[in-house]
Structure formats: C-alpha cells, structure tokens
Design a protein around this motif. Structure first.
Motif, PDB file in Angstrom:
ATOM      1  N   THR A 294       0.713  -0.965  -0.004  1.00 54.71           N
ATOM      2  CA  THR A 294       0.010  -0.066   0.067  1.00 54.71           C
ATOM      3  C   THR A 294       0.842   1.081   0.247  1.00 54.71           C
ATOM      4  O   THR A 294       1.771   1.416   1.045  1.00 54.71           O
ATOM      5  N   LEU A 295       0.819   1.919  -1.158  1.00 55.26           N
ATOM      6  CA  LEU A 295       1.636   3.083  -1.346  1.00 55.26           C
ATOM      7  C   LEU A 295       0.888   4.215  -0.697  1.00 55.26           C
ATOM      8  O   LEU A 295      -0.378   4.307  -0.804  1.00 55.26           O
ATOM      9  N   TYR A 296       1.621   5.076  -0.178  1.00 56.81           N
ATOM     10  CA  TYR A 296       0.944   6.442   0.353  1.00 56.81           C
ATOM     11  C   TYR A 296       1.463   7.719  -0.432  1.00 56.81           C
ATOM     12  O   TYR A 296       2.547   7.958  -0.457  1.00 56.81           O
ATOM     13  N   TYR A 297       0.199   8.278  -0.820  1.00 57.59           N
ATOM     14  CA  TYR A 297       0.477   9.360  -1.822  1.00 57.59           C
ATOM     15  C   TYR A 297      -0.035  10.869  -1.132  1.00 57.59           C
ATOM     16  O   TYR A 297      -1.161  10.614  -0.200  1.00 57.59           O
ATOM     17  N   ALA A 298       0.365  12.117  -1.317  1.00 57.17           N
ATOM     18  CA  ALA A 298      -0.382  13.106  -1.031  1.00 57.17           C
ATOM     19  C   ALA A 298      -1.589  13.445  -1.699  1.00 57.17           C
ATOM     20  O   ALA A 298      -1.634  13.051  -2.785  1.00 57.17           O
TER      21      ALA A 298
ATOM     22  N   MET B  21      -3.189   9.680   0.878  1.00 55.29           N
ATOM     23  CA  MET B  21      -4.231   8.670   0.396  1.00 55.29           C
ATOM     24  C   MET B  21      -3.401   7.387   0.195  1.00 55.29           C
ATOM     25  O   MET B  21      -2.349   7.325  -0.593  1.00 55.29           O
ATOM     26  N   PRO B  22      -4.106   6.445   0.553  1.00 58.00           N
ATOM     27  CA  PRO B  22      -3.406   4.965   0.203  1.00 58.00           C
ATOM     28  C   PRO B  22      -3.764   4.489  -1.304  1.00 58.00           C
ATOM     29  O   PRO B  22      -4.910   4.873  -1.935  1.00 58.00           O
TER      30      PRO B  22
ATOM     31  N   GLU C 209      -4.784  11.459 -11.132  1.00 57.21           N
ATOM     32  CA  GLU C 209      -4.792  13.162 -10.776  1.00 57.21           C
ATOM     33  C   GLU C 209      -5.181  13.306  -9.449  1.00 57.21           C
ATOM     34  O   GLU C 209      -4.965  14.558  -8.954  1.00 57.21           O
ATOM     35  N   GLU C 210      -5.890  12.456  -8.759  1.00 56.93           N
ATOM     36  CA  GLU C 210      -6.010  12.711  -7.238  1.00 56.93           C
ATOM     37  C   GLU C 210      -4.924  12.566  -6.400  1.00 56.93           C
ATOM     38  O   GLU C 210      -4.928  12.717  -5.020  1.00 56.93           O
ATOM     39  N   TYR C 211      -3.774  12.002  -6.793  1.00 60.92           N
ATOM     40  CA  TYR C 211      -2.793  11.853  -5.900  1.00 60.92           C
ATOM     41  C   TYR C 211      -1.706  12.752  -6.230  1.00 60.92           C
ATOM     42  O   TYR C 211      -1.305  13.305  -7.387  1.00 60.92           O
ATOM     43  N   ASP C 212      -0.722  13.002  -5.499  1.00 60.33           N
ATOM     44  CA  ASP C 212       0.544  13.800  -5.552  1.00 60.33           C
ATOM     45  C   ASP C 212       1.706  13.125  -4.775  1.00 60.33           C
ATOM     46  O   ASP C 212       1.487  12.267  -3.922  1.00 60.33           O
ATOM     47  N   THR C 213       2.828  13.346  -5.251  1.00 62.19           N
ATOM     48  CA  THR C 213       4.085  12.980  -4.334  1.00 62.19           C
ATOM     49  C   THR C 213       5.087  13.844  -4.575  1.00 62.19           C
ATOM     50  O   THR C 213       5.397  14.975  -5.115  1.00 62.19           O
ATOM     51  N   THR C 214       5.875  13.628  -3.369  1.00 60.16           N
ATOM     52  CA  THR C 214       6.975  14.353  -2.973  1.00 60.16           C
ATOM     53  C   THR C 214       8.269  13.698  -3.372  1.00 60.16           C
ATOM     54  O   THR C 214       9.432  14.272  -3.087  1.00 60.16           O
ATOM     55  N   ILE C 215       8.192  12.488  -3.797  1.00 61.39           N
ATOM     56  CA  ILE C 215       8.939  11.292  -3.800  1.00 61.39           C
ATOM     57  C   ILE C 215       9.342  11.747  -5.558  1.00 61.39           C
ATOM     58  O   ILE C 215       8.844  11.195  -6.376  1.00 61.39           O
ATOM     59  N   THR C 216      10.136  12.699  -5.888  1.00 63.10           N
ATOM     60  CA  THR C 216      10.351  12.797  -7.347  1.00 63.10           C
ATOM     61  C   THR C 216      11.470  12.022  -7.864  1.00 63.10           C
ATOM     62  O   THR C 216      12.396  11.358  -7.124  1.00 63.10           O
ATOM     63  N   LYS C 217      11.788  12.163  -9.247  1.00 63.35           N
ATOM     64  CA  LYS C 217      12.825  11.495  -9.711  1.00 63.35           C
ATOM     65  C   LYS C 217      14.162  11.968  -9.382  1.00 63.35           C
ATOM     66  O   LYS C 217      15.108  11.090  -9.529  1.00 63.35           O
ATOM     67  N   ASP C 218      14.342  12.974  -8.804  1.00 67.96           N
ATOM     68  CA  ASP C 218      15.528  13.584  -8.039  1.00 67.96           C
ATOM     69  C   ASP C 218      15.865  12.952  -7.045  1.00 67.96           C
ATOM     70  O   ASP C 218      17.182  13.037  -6.387  1.00 67.96           O
ATOM     71  N   ILE C 219      15.050  12.181  -6.243  1.00 67.86           N
ATOM     72  CA  ILE C 219      15.324  11.453  -5.143  1.00 67.86           C
ATOM     73  C   ILE C 219      16.173  10.173  -5.367  1.00 67.86           C
ATOM     74  O   ILE C 219      15.661   9.422  -6.121  1.00 67.86           O
ATOM     75  N   SER C 220      17.165   9.965  -4.582  1.00 66.17           N
ATOM     76  CA  SER C 220      17.912   8.528  -5.008  1.00 66.17           C
ATOM     77  C   SER C 220      17.711   7.934  -3.630  1.00 66.17           C
ATOM     78  O   SER C 220      18.711   8.379  -2.842  1.00 66.17           O
ATOM     79  N   PHE C 221      17.365   6.641  -3.785  1.00 64.54           N
ATOM     80  CA  PHE C 221      17.347   5.747  -2.716  1.00 64.54           C
ATOM     81  C   PHE C 221      18.686   4.927  -2.635  1.00 64.54           C
ATOM     82  O   PHE C 221      18.567   4.374  -3.686  1.00 64.54           O
ATOM     83  N   LYS C 222      19.326   4.983  -1.710  1.00 66.93           N
ATOM     84  CA  LYS C 222      20.878   4.305  -1.906  1.00 66.93           C
ATOM     85  C   LYS C 222      20.440   2.727  -1.301  1.00 66.93           C
ATOM     86  O   LYS C 222      20.914   1.624  -2.189  1.00 66.93           O
ATOM     87  N   GLU C 223      19.573   2.792  -0.295  1.00 63.48           N
ATOM     88  CA  GLU C 223      19.465   1.298   0.323  1.00 63.48           C
ATOM     89  C   GLU C 223      18.538   1.512   1.293  1.00 63.48           C
ATOM     90  O   GLU C 223      18.083   2.391   1.959  1.00 63.48           O
TER      91      GLU C 223
END
Length: 188
Positions: free
Chosen positions: A52-56, A72-73, A100-114
């Motif tokens: 379950t992913l959580y979006y703004a 929003m889940p 369109e009802e969802y938004d995210t602050t986890i952009t493509k610029d964010i890099s998860f290392k681990e």
C-alpha cells in the motif's frame, strides 16, 4: 613413396584432430550460455509483493482544506527479485503518481541508496541530492515513506532516515530526523 603417403596421412589426421578440437571448444563455449542465468532476469526470477503506497492528496495540497485527508492509500503490487522483500521497490514506486487525485514529493531527483531492516526499524539511506523543499514538502516526504513501509510490511514499526549512510538532524531543514519516525506523522 609409401612413407610420403603415411606422412601425408599423419599430417591430415593431425589437422583433422585440431579442427575437431577447435569445433569442440567453440561448441562448449556456445552451449555455456544456453539455459544458464544470463543476468537479464525472467518472469521466473521475480515475484509480486502486495503493498500500500501512500501519496499526498492532490486536493489537500492545492486547497489546504484541513477537512481533507492529507495522505491517500493506493494498493498495488511491486515486482521484486525473490531475495528482496520489496522495501526499495515500493519506495521507487512512489515516484510514479497513479492518478490525478494523487500527488507525490518523492520525485525522480530522489535517490534511494538502500533500505535495510534491523529489528523493527527500517533504515532508509538517501543520497543528499534532491533533498530540498519547505516544511510541508518535508512532512509529506517523510510521511509517504514511513506510512508506505510501516503499513505495507508488518515487520517494520519505525523508519530511521540516513543521508549518505549517516544520521542527520533534518532531511530538508524543518523536521527533526535524528530519531526514527513511526506511522501517522500527520496525526501526531
């Protein structure tokens, strides 16, 4: 004359043996790649993990209406290698907005290392690049990740953020990130 003919036959036999050996070697090399793990992965090499992913909530972000849910889940599956639990894949999936009802602050610029788990704590290691924004962005950023991990994976109860492998005071300069976060940051 007979010795010349024997010598020619011996030379021809040696030549034939050399050619057969070369063919055998090339055949063995060619067959070595058949049926083995090529590293490209196949459908048999992956599994689906329900998350379950959580979006703004896009309406909340645009209006600021406090009566609206802030997160929003979105139930989906992520494809992972069998040796993985799906932690990193679920966070990467947050970069794609499902509607369109969802938004995210986890952009493509964010890099998860681990993403690693010790006990009930998930350690999310981020690259420092791409970590910027106001206090609301930082709150949504942390909430999206914490709620996704703690509500999708029973073994995770809290999330500790790291930047380049180190604990930091804040991710974007607004919230204290030195201690682990538990779910439902917006209700605390």
């Amino acid at each position: 004359m007979r010795t010349n003919r024997n010598n020619n036959e011996k030379k021809n036999n040696k030549f034939l043996i050399i050619i057969l050996c070369c063919l055998l070697v090339f055949s063995a090399i060619g067959l070595a790649g058949c049926g083995g793990d090529t590293g490209k992965g196949t459908e048999d090499d992956t599994q689906e993990v329900a998350v379950t992913l959580y979006y703004a909530n896009a309406d909340y972000v645009s209006s600021g209406d406090e009566s609206l849910e802030k997160l929003m889940p979105y139930e989906t599956t992520v494809t992972v290698d069998p040796s993985e639990q799906g932690y990193l894949a679920s966070l990467e999936a947050l970069k794609e907005v499902p509607g369109e009802e969802y938004d995210t602050t986890i952009t493509k610029d964010i890099s998860f290392k681990e993403v690693s788990v010790e006990g009930d704590t998930a350690y999310v290691d981020l690259d420092s690049s791409g970590l910027n924004g106001g206090s609301l962005s930082e709150t949504f950023f942390i909430s999206q990740i914490v709620d996704t991990l703690t509500k999708s994976f029973d073994e995770i109860k809290q999330v500790q953020f790291l930047v380049n492998g180190e604990t930091v005071e804040s991710l974007m300069g607004h919230l204290d990130a030195a201690q682990p976060f538990t779910k439902d940051l917006f209700t605390e």
